[in-house]
Scaffold this active site. Sequence first.
Site, PDB file in Angstrom:
ATOM      1  N   ALA A   1       0.800  -1.241   0.000  1.00 55.18           N
ATOM      2  CA  ALA A   1       0.000   0.000   0.000  1.00 55.18           C
ATOM      3  C   ALA A   1       0.825   1.280   0.000  1.00 55.18           C
ATOM      4  O   ALA A   1       0.275   2.364   0.192  1.00 55.18           O
ATOM      5  CB  ALA A   1      -0.976   0.032   1.181  1.00 55.18           C
ATOM      6  N   ALA A   2       2.118   1.183  -0.276  1.00 55.27           N
ATOM      7  CA  ALA A   2       2.920   2.408  -0.358  1.00 55.27           C
ATOM      8  C   ALA A   2       2.433   3.298  -1.491  1.00 55.27           C
ATOM      9  O   ALA A   2       2.269   4.514  -1.327  1.00 55.27           O
ATOM     10  CB  ALA A   2       4.396   2.060  -0.551  1.00 55.27           C
ATOM     11  N   GLY A   3       2.182   2.697  -2.654  1.00 54.58           N
ATOM     12  CA  GLY A   3       1.671   3.474  -3.778  1.00 54.58           C
ATOM     13  C   GLY A   3       0.294   4.054  -3.503  1.00 54.58           C
ATOM     14  O   GLY A   3      -0.006   5.189  -3.897  1.00 54.58           O
ATOM     15  N   ASP A   4      -0.539   3.304  -2.814  1.00 56.84           N
ATOM     16  CA  ASP A   4      -1.875   3.801  -2.460  1.00 56.84           C
ATOM     17  C   ASP A   4      -1.774   4.983  -1.509  1.00 56.84           C
ATOM     18  O   ASP A   4      -2.515   5.964  -1.626  1.00 56.84           O
ATOM     19  CB  ASP A   4      -2.702   2.687  -1.818  1.00 56.84           C
ATOM     20  CG  ASP A   4      -2.985   1.545  -2.781  1.00 56.84           C
ATOM     21  OD1 ASP A   4      -3.014   1.790  -3.996  1.00 56.84           O
ATOM     22  OD2 ASP A   4      -3.158   0.407  -2.304  1.00 56.84           O
TER      23      ASP A   4
END
Length: 309
Positions: free
Chosen positions: A250-253
Amino acid sequence: MATLTVLGSINVDYVMQVAAFPRPGQTIEAKRYQIVGGGKGANQAVAAAKLGGKVAMIGCVGDDAIGAQLTQEFAATGLDVSAITAVAGEATGLAMIYVDDKGENSIGIWPGANGCLSPQLASAHREFIEQSQLLLMQLETPIETLIEAAAIAKAANTQVVLNPAPAKALPDALLAHVDIITPNETEAEQLTGIAVDTLDDADRAAQALHQRFGIDMVLITMGKRGVWLSQAGQGQLLAGFEVKAVDTTAAGDTFNGGFVTALLEGQSVIDAVAFGQAAAAMSVTRVGAQSSIPSRDEALALVNTRASL
């Protein structure tokens, strides 16, 4: 009504921390196990809400206990959940996630109720899109629904931000309505046919997205290297923050949620990218998807470390 509407997936994540990913036929013992909220749509909506945004979500859960629990948890973050539909006879979507000692992840997804997010549902909740300044979408729900939502947004002068993940081919009918696109290197290659290995590659891929689809702003997330930002044909690399990664889920999210939140507050694009990068950097120092998203104050504190240098 919400300033930001997120249309997308809602999952429950089953996360196991392991020393290394299992090989075919191998059984391993996990170091830690968690059940947490996930799904790219929900991750981005929760990130925006936790980071200070006024957010509504359009999505689907099953008519099961975990769907009801997740909806309650979203509401507790300040997210407007009135456009989340519990679908009779369906189970909430889920993801099985392994996280290794390097912080990398391996993920398998079963869509469940996310497949029921139809164009008719998007249209039924059109007032959320029409009264928002920005619509944020991803690719874990039916493409025809994204096309419908994007068309509603464009007719209402609502900006459309597309995070084209997970990578897949997309129709012009969707891309023609996109104002801002936020692929990673793999997703940029999927859309343009240009392998993004160098900064020159990133620039060529961004130019292709500008020219082929008329997309105003391209942000190519490049992991530790930072974000390639291209506007009006001009590109530049914006460096990120150096941290020790524990789990990149979820880093990109988190980046997307933070970026759009700052953008809607009136911050410059460069400052909005920095805020998103700081939030993402904080998230990888913790395990889980939504459970790893930092507070607004934590993200700002990391941004301010750069300002003080």
